[in-house]
Design a protein around this motif. Structure first.
Motif, PDB file in Angstrom:
ATOM      1  N   PHE A   1       0.818  -1.153  -0.062  1.00 12.94           N
ATOM      2  CA  PHE A   1       0.022   0.142   0.036  1.00 12.94           C
ATOM      3  C   PHE A   1       0.892   1.295  -0.091  1.00 12.94           C
ATOM      4  O   PHE A   1       0.585   2.004  -0.599  1.00 12.94           O
ATOM      5  N   LEU A   2       2.142   1.139   0.540  1.00 13.57           N
ATOM      6  CA  LEU A   2       2.864   2.456   0.970  1.00 13.57           C
ATOM      7  C   LEU A   2       3.792   2.457  -0.251  1.00 13.57           C
ATOM      8  O   LEU A   2       4.521   3.623  -0.501  1.00 13.57           O
ATOM      9  N   GLU A   3       3.856   1.345  -1.040  1.00 15.23           N
ATOM     10  CA  GLU A   3       5.108   1.494  -2.168  1.00 15.23           C
ATOM     11  C   GLU A   3       5.300   2.579  -3.098  1.00 15.23           C
ATOM     12  O   GLU A   3       6.308   3.128  -3.428  1.00 15.23           O
TER      13      GLU A   3
ATOM     14  N   ALA B   1      11.417   5.340   1.134  1.00 11.87           N
ATOM     15  CA  ALA B   1      12.286   4.453   1.912  1.00 11.87           C
ATOM     16  C   ALA B   1      12.062   3.279   1.391  1.00 11.87           C
ATOM     17  O   ALA B   1      13.135   2.176   1.058  1.00 11.87           O
ATOM     18  N   ILE B   2      10.899   2.780   0.601  1.00 14.94           N
ATOM     19  CA  ILE B   2      10.385   1.595  -0.026  1.00 14.94           C
ATOM     20  C   ILE B   2      10.838   1.696  -1.167  1.00 14.94           C
ATOM     21  O   ILE B   2      11.183   0.742  -1.864  1.00 14.94           O
ATOM     22  N   ALA B   3      10.697   2.935  -1.930  1.00 15.35           N
ATOM     23  CA  ALA B   3      10.775   2.903  -3.469  1.00 15.35           C
ATOM     24  C   ALA B   3      12.272   2.972  -3.805  1.00 15.35           C
ATOM     25  O   ALA B   3      12.568   2.507  -4.735  1.00 15.35           O
ATOM     26  N   THR B   4      13.185   3.184  -3.030  1.00 16.05           N
ATOM     27  CA  THR B   4      14.487   3.079  -3.330  1.00 16.05           C
ATOM     28  C   THR B   4      15.096   1.665  -3.198  1.00 16.05           C
ATOM     29  O   THR B   4      16.399   1.412  -3.389  1.00 16.05           O
ATOM     30  N   HIS B   5      14.203   0.646  -2.903  1.00 16.37           N
ATOM     31  CA  HIS B   5      14.534  -0.953  -2.940  1.00 16.37           C
ATOM     32  C   HIS B   5      13.982  -1.524  -4.004  1.00 16.37           C
ATOM     33  O   HIS B   5      12.779  -2.042  -3.944  1.00 16.37           O
ATOM     34  N   PRO B   6      14.583  -1.518  -5.049  1.00 21.39           N
ATOM     35  CA  PRO B   6      13.850  -2.024  -6.445  1.00 21.39           C
ATOM     36  C   PRO B   6      13.527  -3.467  -6.297  1.00 21.39           C
ATOM     37  O   PRO B   6      12.396  -4.043  -6.841  1.00 21.39           O
ATOM     38  N   GLU B   7      14.388  -4.458  -5.530  1.00 24.46           N
ATOM     39  CA  GLU B   7      13.983  -5.728  -5.043  1.00 24.46           C
ATOM     40  C   GLU B   7      12.777  -5.901  -4.524  1.00 24.46           C
ATOM     41  O   GLU B   7      11.739  -6.631  -4.933  1.00 24.46           O
ATOM     42  N   LEU B   8      12.554  -4.924  -3.373  1.00 21.33           N
ATOM     43  CA  LEU B   8      11.360  -5.092  -2.535  1.00 21.33           C
ATOM     44  C   LEU B   8       9.939  -4.638  -3.457  1.00 21.33           C
ATOM     45  O   LEU B   8       9.026  -5.278  -3.599  1.00 21.33           O
ATOM     46  N   VAL B   9      10.381  -3.704  -4.253  1.00 15.68           N
ATOM     47  CA  VAL B   9       9.304  -3.062  -5.042  1.00 15.68           C
ATOM     48  C   VAL B   9       8.779  -4.054  -6.160  1.00 15.68           C
ATOM     49  O   VAL B   9       7.545  -4.507  -6.235  1.00 15.68           O
ATOM     50  N   ARG B  10       9.730  -4.726  -6.863  1.00 18.40           N
ATOM     51  CA  ARG B  10       9.346  -5.864  -7.610  1.00 18.40           C
ATOM     52  C   ARG B  10       8.545  -7.002  -6.995  1.00 18.40           C
ATOM     53  O   ARG B  10       7.405  -7.311  -7.434  1.00 18.40           O
ATOM     54  N   SER B  11       9.122  -7.382  -5.657  1.00 17.00           N
ATOM     55  CA  SER B  11       8.145  -8.337  -5.174  1.00 17.00           C
ATOM     56  C   SER B  11       6.781  -7.890  -4.634  1.00 17.00           C
ATOM     57  O   SER B  11       5.645  -8.596  -4.763  1.00 17.00           O
ATOM     58  N   LEU B  12       6.658  -6.541  -3.997  1.00 15.31           N
ATOM     59  CA  LEU B  12       5.317  -5.852  -3.669  1.00 15.31           C
ATOM     60  C   LEU B  12       4.314  -5.913  -5.154  1.00 15.31           C
ATOM     61  O   LEU B  12       3.020  -6.163  -4.824  1.00 15.31           O
ATOM     62  N   ARG B  13       5.195  -5.816  -6.210  1.00 16.27           N
ATOM     63  CA  ARG B  13       4.119  -5.447  -7.335  1.00 16.27           C
ATOM     64  C   ARG B  13       3.557  -6.889  -7.997  1.00 16.27           C
ATOM     65  O   ARG B  13       2.917  -7.099  -8.857  1.00 16.27           O
ATOM     66  N   SER B  14       4.438  -7.919  -7.325  1.00  9.00           N
ATOM     67  CA  SER B  14       3.774  -9.299  -7.650  1.00  9.00           C
ATOM     68  C   SER B  14       2.638  -9.648  -7.162  1.00  9.00           C
ATOM     69  O   SER B  14       1.699 -10.686  -7.619  1.00  9.00           O
TER      70      SER B  14
END
Length: 167
Positions: free
Chosen positions: A135-137, A142-155
């Protein structure tokens, strides 16, 4: 007429309930989905919860390569409080993790005015934490600067915390 406000006692004078800090160490594999490890400790006097979470995850104070985010709190049966933090990526990815079942199950309270869901399990807490970050992505740098996490969340499916339709 002035509204009545109850005077607050100094925090030191209150008999504070025990506080636990719980850390969910999250990882994501596109084929396997999300897995996690859970660590917890009792918050010691004088320690900040953020500091306790970083310590549990074995992160140094200057480590900004991991997202550390407070995602929720809940009461315990004994009247204590558990603060939950999500850490990504898991600093020890070789350790066994617990699979987060798909679809993620959201726990709901059964009655208005009684917010704690019956049968709350760790999988519910982790699903909430993951969806909280999803929801915060788009708005939390702070979340947006971690591309691996963003890809995971967008899955995740499009429905995230705060966007769940009512039946």
């Amino acid at each position: 007429m002035e509204p009545y406000t109850m005077p607050l006692a100094p925090l030191e004078a209150l008999d504070a309930p025990p506080v636990a800090v719980e850390v969910v160490l999250l990882r994501h594999d596109p084929a396997e989905g999300f897995t996690y490890r859970q660590l917890a400790t009792t918050l010691r006097r004088g320690m900040r919860p953020d500091q306790a979470a970083r310590s549990l995850a074995l992160l140094g104070e200057g480590d900004d390569t991991h997202v550390v985010h407070s995602t929720s709190w809940r009461t315990t049966r004994q009247g204590g409080i558990t603060l939950t933090y999500l850490v990504h990526p898991d600093p020890a990815p070789g350790r066994p993790g617990i699979p987060l079942p798909e679809p993620h199950v959201i726990a709901y309270a059964s009655r208005p005015g009684h917010p704690t869901p019956q049968g709350l399990e760790m999988g519910h807490v982790v699903a909430h934490a993951v969806r909280h970050l999803a929801f915060l992505e788009g708005s939390d740098p702070a979340i947006a600067t971690h591309p691996e996490l963003v890809r995971s969340l967008r899955s995740l499916p499009a429905t995230t915390a705060g966007e769940i339709p009512y039946a």
